[in-house]
Design an enzyme around this catalytic site. Sequence first.
Site, PDB file in Angstrom:
ATOM      1  N   LYS A 293       0.834  -1.192   0.000  1.00 12.55           N
ATOM      2  CA  LYS A 293       0.000   0.000   0.000  1.00 12.55           C
ATOM      3  C   LYS A 293       0.877   1.255   0.000  1.00 12.55           C
ATOM      4  O   LYS A 293       2.003   1.232   0.489  1.00 12.55           O
ATOM      5  CB  LYS A 293      -0.888   0.021   1.247  1.00 12.55           C
ATOM      6  CG  LYS A 293      -1.962  -1.044   1.293  1.00 12.55           C
ATOM      7  CD  LYS A 293      -2.758  -0.911   2.581  1.00 12.55           C
ATOM      8  CE  LYS A 293      -3.828  -2.001   2.697  1.00 12.55           C
ATOM      9  NZ  LYS A 293      -4.899  -1.829   1.698  1.00 12.55           N
ATOM     10  N   ASP A 364      -2.882  -7.426  -2.212  1.00 11.90           N
ATOM     11  CA  ASP A 364      -3.657  -6.512  -1.370  1.00 11.90           C
ATOM     12  C   ASP A 364      -5.145  -6.814  -1.444  1.00 11.90           C
ATOM     13  O   ASP A 364      -5.935  -6.195  -0.740  1.00 11.90           O
ATOM     14  CB  ASP A 364      -3.378  -5.063  -1.780  1.00 11.90           C
ATOM     15  CG  ASP A 364      -3.840  -4.064  -0.729  1.00 11.90           C
ATOM     16  OD1 ASP A 364      -3.927  -4.453   0.457  1.00 11.90           O
ATOM     17  OD2 ASP A 364      -4.117  -2.903  -1.081  1.00 11.90           O
ATOM     18  N   ARG A 368     -10.571 -11.298   0.747  1.00 15.55           N
ATOM     19  CA  ARG A 368     -11.420 -12.319   0.122  1.00 15.55           C
ATOM     20  C   ARG A 368     -10.756 -13.701   0.173  1.00 15.55           C
ATOM     21  O   ARG A 368     -11.441 -14.715   0.178  1.00 15.55           O
ATOM     22  CB  ARG A 368     -11.745 -11.902  -1.312  1.00 15.55           C
ATOM     23  CG  ARG A 368     -10.562 -11.844  -2.254  1.00 15.55           C
ATOM     24  CD  ARG A 368     -10.832 -10.988  -3.489  1.00 15.55           C
ATOM     25  NE  ARG A 368     -10.908  -9.584  -3.157  1.00 15.55           N
ATOM     26  CZ  ARG A 368     -11.148  -8.615  -4.034  1.00 15.55           C
ATOM     27  NH1 ARG A 368     -11.350  -8.919  -5.318  1.00 15.55           N
ATOM     28  NH2 ARG A 368     -11.206  -7.354  -3.670  1.00 15.55           N
TER      29      ARG A 368
END
Length: 516
Positions: A293, A364, A368
Amino acid sequence: MPSRPHKLIPPTFSRTPSLDAETVELAVAIELPEGVEAIGLAVAPVVDEDADDVPSALGLDRAALKRAGFTGEVGQTLVIPAQDAPTYIAVGVGAPEKRTAAVLRDVSAAFARAAGAFASIGLDVSRSFDVDPASAGQVITEGALLARYRYTELKREAKHTPLAALHLVAGAEDIAATASGAHRGEVLARSANLARDLANTPPSHLTASDLGDVALAVGATHGLAVEVFDKDALIALGTGGLLGVNAGSVEEPRMIQLRYTPKDDSGAPIEATGHLALVGKGIMYDSGGISLKPSDPMHASMKMDMAGAGAVLAAMTALQELGCTSSVTAFLMCTDNMPSGSATMLGDVLTFRNGTTVEVKNTDAEGRLVLADALCLAAEEEPDAIVDIATLTGAALMALGTKTAAVHGNEQGIVDQALASSKATDEPLWQLPLERSYRKQLDSDVADISNMGGRFAGSTIAALFLADFVGDIPWAHLDIAGTMLVDADESWRPKGATGYGTRLLIDLAENFTAAR
């Protein structure tokens, strides 16, 4: 595996009820007792300029309030200094048509915040609202306890006054119902504040294994059967998604399974009215992995990427005390997501609990991956419905902002139940479509499915990925990325983690009905 060397202070959760929590005395009576330090009184907007309906105890008339800029709109407060206790606080309740239960919660929160310097407070506003006594007691208590929350565990000197006593005024015929509602509000607020504590805790103080320890402690107190699965157990279970996300970390992953079984007053199990499975994303810190990130303020908030797991754990602690008649099984998937020489790489293929292979196109998009294993395990239980909650996509934040979470689902019945609980708890949800035609964006050349789609409809694409792992079981997915925190105090949400979803899930479990 030993904790990181810089972990110098052990995790503490003094707000957790079973771990030396601060307690708030709750009392309901026809009038406030001596010793209350701050008293809130209802003031409505002026209707008749010639009528002065301002409570006389305030010591000010309507003209004086107007000169001070106080009009009586919802949530307005005016602290009136006093030489001696108590201090009176005018609290705006708005026009009659605005006075819903949710507004009453906001009014209570505004008062409690205005009375932040006082430990013992009393509120006389409920009779201005056409709300049944039990609901009034609940929302007033929720508003006050949620608004006065502060995370101070790591401060040597806390610069706030803890709330010690909350006194409510009710008519003689309403005292019992108001007190019952106040107790319910206390349980709901306590649970939400636990979720806030967990999400506000820095990742060096709350690892996946630490969260397992917290679950064992609160589970023993709140009638939950808790099992914590370590890395070896997860390998045996075949949870390739969770293990793949964990691959770059020095901290072991954990899966936490909690079971609530309804019982009668003697403690004997009773037949459940339904079986609900809950799944929570527990990314203790999300660096993005190899798909690192950017270093911006959002990165610093990634300690809250476990807010879904925190909400589920906290919600489970309320079920026994509130007499929930559904059985509830919860799965919390916990790890951090770090870059290192051992981290999962772009293009790697992971094998999940049900044998599905997944090509990782973006590390990233890790939430899920851990949720998919849990959904497989939840589906094996054959529950009546599955609900997962996760800080999953920036797309949900961009679409709905910071006040409203997204909900997707494969069956409208369970989605409608989530929406009803959203309305009951004032934790807003908005249904987004599960557009099946977008599913082809997740196709992979080398695996059964990939974890990333195209540029658009990111929340829907993530939900479509998850839908592959629930089969035909009714399922709803709550994407709470936008609602996990607020940047400044607002109503009953103090700055920081909101605990969003905790009260919603409690209400959902209590009112759950099988959708098939």
